[in-house]
Design an enzyme around this catalytic site. Structure first.
Site, PDB file in Angstrom:
ATOM      1  N   HIS A 102      -9.784   1.962  -0.312  1.00 22.93           N
ATOM      2  CA  HIS A 102      -8.327   1.801  -0.282  1.00 22.93           C
ATOM      3  C   HIS A 102      -7.861   1.202  -1.611  1.00 22.93           C
ATOM      4  O   HIS A 102      -8.115   0.033  -1.895  1.00 22.93           O
ATOM      5  CB  HIS A 102      -7.945   0.898   0.885  1.00 22.93           C
ATOM      6  CG  HIS A 102      -6.479   0.850   1.173  1.00 22.93           C
ATOM      7  ND1 HIS A 102      -5.521   1.395   0.345  1.00 22.93           N
ATOM      8  CD2 HIS A 102      -5.794   0.322   2.220  1.00 22.93           C
ATOM      9  CE1 HIS A 102      -4.329   1.195   0.852  1.00 22.93           C
ATOM     10  NE2 HIS A 102      -4.475   0.550   2.002  1.00 22.93           N
ATOM     11  N   CYS A 147       0.806  -1.227   0.000  1.00 19.06           N
ATOM     12  CA  CYS A 147       0.000   0.000   0.000  1.00 19.06           C
ATOM     13  C   CYS A 147       0.837   1.274   0.000  1.00 19.06           C
ATOM     14  O   CYS A 147       0.281   2.373  -0.057  1.00 19.06           O
ATOM     15  CB  CYS A 147      -0.937  -0.016   1.198  1.00 19.06           C
ATOM     16  SG  CYS A 147      -1.946  -1.505   1.266  1.00 19.06           S
ATOM     17  N   LYS A 195      -9.775   8.107   2.114  1.00 19.88           N
ATOM     18  CA  LYS A 195     -10.230   6.729   1.876  1.00 19.88           C
ATOM     19  C   LYS A 195     -11.678   6.544   2.318  1.00 19.88           C
ATOM     20  O   LYS A 195     -12.321   5.581   1.907  1.00 19.88           O
ATOM     21  CB  LYS A 195      -9.322   5.735   2.606  1.00 19.88           C
ATOM     22  CG  LYS A 195      -7.930   5.586   1.987  1.00 19.88           C
ATOM     23  CD  LYS A 195      -7.105   4.534   2.714  1.00 19.88           C
ATOM     24  CE  LYS A 195      -5.736   4.328   2.059  1.00 19.88           C
ATOM     25  NZ  LYS A 195      -4.820   5.465   2.278  1.00 19.88           N
ATOM     26  N   PHE A 222       1.831  -3.516   3.945  1.00 22.32           N
ATOM     27  CA  PHE A 222       2.230  -4.821   4.487  1.00 22.32           C
ATOM     28  C   PHE A 222       3.720  -5.047   4.183  1.00 22.32           C
ATOM     29  O   PHE A 222       4.213  -4.690   3.116  1.00 22.32           O
ATOM     30  CB  PHE A 222       1.418  -5.941   3.835  1.00 22.32           C
ATOM     31  CG  PHE A 222       0.012  -6.099   4.366  1.00 22.32           C
ATOM     32  CD1 PHE A 222      -0.496  -5.284   5.355  1.00 22.32           C
ATOM     33  CD2 PHE A 222      -0.808  -7.107   3.857  1.00 22.32           C
ATOM     34  CE1 PHE A 222      -1.796  -5.448   5.840  1.00 22.32           C
ATOM     35  CE2 PHE A 222      -2.104  -7.291   4.326  1.00 22.32           C
ATOM     36  CZ  PHE A 222      -2.602  -6.461   5.321  1.00 22.32           C
ATOM     37  N   GLU A 234      -0.765   5.334  13.341  1.00 24.15           N
ATOM     38  CA  GLU A 234      -0.451   6.535  12.564  1.00 24.15           C
ATOM     39  C   GLU A 234      -0.647   7.780  13.425  1.00 24.15           C
ATOM     40  O   GLU A 234       0.138   8.735  13.353  1.00 24.15           O
ATOM     41  CB  GLU A 234      -1.323   6.614  11.303  1.00 24.15           C
ATOM     42  CG  GLU A 234      -0.924   7.783  10.399  1.00 24.15           C
ATOM     43  CD  GLU A 234      -1.630   7.761   9.050  1.00 24.15           C
ATOM     44  OE1 GLU A 234      -2.551   6.956   8.853  1.00 24.15           O
ATOM     45  OE2 GLU A 234      -1.229   8.574   8.177  1.00 24.15           O
ATOM     46  N   HIS A 264      -2.642   8.033   5.838  1.00 21.81           N
ATOM     47  CA  HIS A 264      -2.916   6.707   5.270  1.00 21.81           C
ATOM     48  C   HIS A 264      -4.321   6.298   5.699  1.00 21.81           C
ATOM     49  O   HIS A 264      -5.084   5.803   4.890  1.00 21.81           O
ATOM     50  CB  HIS A 264      -1.857   5.729   5.734  1.00 21.81           C
ATOM     51  CG  HIS A 264      -1.915   4.417   5.023  1.00 21.81           C
ATOM     52  ND1 HIS A 264      -1.906   4.312   3.651  1.00 21.81           N
ATOM     53  CD2 HIS A 264      -1.993   3.130   5.492  1.00 21.81           C
ATOM     54  CE1 HIS A 264      -1.972   3.036   3.291  1.00 21.81           C
ATOM     55  NE2 HIS A 264      -2.040   2.295   4.386  1.00 21.81           N
TER      56      HIS A 264
END
Length: 421
Positions: free
Chosen positions: A349, A172, A344, A408, A323, A312
């Protein structure tokens, strides 16, 4: 000219002159921006395949997708959907920039478009053919039709761009890494123009099954459009989406010379690795914080100079909490006054395309002087206690915007955008 177009260290200033998007929320920067301001969610029931056996039934699917405005029918059939998205977004970005690629400049124009996963649907289709009809019936276009670098490859073929050509696959964080790495290529003098971004298409039976069993997706099937709730105490997972975002980056000198419209400047980029876990972020967002600090250092600005953070903000329990902690550790007292939002909540996403689409939204925020809100924010979470710009756009004088992406594998990337002056 050099005092205007170069930094004191002699590296060129890099500006954005073109933007193209292919998303369920909008097929141009303007329509995507409008959706984010109006709260027009792109999330709806999945129609690409039967999801009745899945715990999640919805996503940011691009309904009625047709690649033929950008690719001929034969070429479109030979490549996966994510490559089609990449080509469409790139061609729209170049058109938006007014850039003409010809023999005079083609060796100085590069392409850097990544994908987090690659051609998952094509792999599934061809694996089915392998099992049912044998290896001799597998398509000879399988490999070039699925590999992550083929978005960049096919865009270069379509445009005749013969400069540096590459892709990254950092889950991502892919879109932000692509922009940052392309920015570095121009700064070190290897290209004058880079067409850069990310593309993704993993709303597939296997893709959705994998994310569902990993328990990362929201299961609010009764309310898809409010399912993505970044930083909200009742968030229950992210919402899958697909598409592409591509930007045209070029030296300020080149942009001025050809009279291009300048949409903003990239002034900083940082990345880091968590070295912690395959899917979970490092505690307290320590890796994310290192990426943000690296971006600030490369921009040569203080944390207090940042006017807005496009987070994010995935709507997962761990990401949003960590975050938030990372932002507080980097920005200190300033963290309480810097608006933070997650777009998002409208787009879903886009995995490898998220960072580049969100960079475009950051540039649109600077241009319009408006912060896109975090929609669907209803219940405060004590562990997420910053200003998330809930549910209403906010007018603000924006000069500097940070955009974060984390993936990830512990990939963290941050980029800093600035109003062009």
């Amino acid at each position: 000219m050099s005092q205007l177009t170069d930094h004191p260290d002699g590296t060129p200033r890099v500006v954005v002159t073109g933007m193209g998007v292919v998303t369920a929320a909008g097929m141009s920067p303007e329509t995507l921006w409008d959706a984010c301001l109006q709260g027009r969610s792109a999330i709806s029931d999945i129609t690409l395949f039967d999801v009745s056996q899945y715990p999640t039934h919805f996503a940011g699917e691009i309904k009625g997708w047709d690649a033929t405005p950008w690719l001929d029918v034969k070429s479109a059939r030979r490549v996966d959907r994510f490559i089609q998205f990449a080509v469409a977004a790139a061609l729209e970005a170049v058109k938006h920039s007014g850039l003409v690629i010809d023999d005079a400049n083609r060796e100085r124009v590069g392409v850097f478009i990544g994908s987090g996963i690659g051609g998952l649907q094509t792999i599934e289709d061809q694996h089915r053919i392998l099992l049912e009809r044998g290896p001799g019936r597998v398509s000879p276009f399988l490999i070039p039709g699925i590999i992550c670098d083929m978005g960049a490859g096919l865009v270069s073929i379509q445009l005749g761009a013969q400069g540096p050509n590459s892709c990254v696959t950092t889950a991502c964080a892919t879109g932000t890494n692509s922009l940052g790495d392309a920015w570095e290529i121009i700064r070190r003098g290897d290209a004058d123009v880079m067409i850069a971004g990310g593309a993704e298409a993993c709303i597939t039976p296997l893709g959705m099954a994998g994310f569902c069993t990993a328990r990362t997706l929201s299961t609010r099937n009764d309310s898809p459009q409010t399912a993505c709730r970044p930083f909200d105490a009742e968030r229950d997972g992210f919402v899958m989406a697909e598409g592409s975002g591509v930007l045209v980056l070029e030296t300020l000198q080149g942009a001025l010379a050809r009279g291009a419209t300048i949409h903003g400047e990239i002034v900083g980029y940082g990345m880091s690795g968590d070295a912690y876990h395959v899917t979970a972020p490092a505690p307290e967002g320590r890796g994310a914080a290192r990426a943000m600090r690296a971006a600030l250092n490369s921009a040569g600005i203080s944390p207090a100079s940042v006017d807005y953070i496009n987070a994010h903000g995935t709507s997962t329990g761990l990401n949003d909490k960590n975050e938030t902690a990372a932002i507080k550790s980097v920005f200190g007292d300033a963290a309480r006054r810097i608006p933070v939002s997650s777009t998002k909540s409208i787009t879903g996403h886009l995995i490898g395309a998220a960072g580049s689409c969100e960079a475009i939204l950051g540039l649109m925020a600077i241009r319009h002087g408006v912060i896109p809100p975090t929609w669907n924010y209803r219940t405060p979470d004590p562990e997420c206690d910053l200003d998330y710009v809930p549910n209403e756009p906010r007018t603000a004088d924006l000069d500097v915007v940070m955009s974060n992406s984390f993936g990830f594998g512990g990939h963290n990337a941050s980029i800093i955008l600035k109003r062009y002056r």
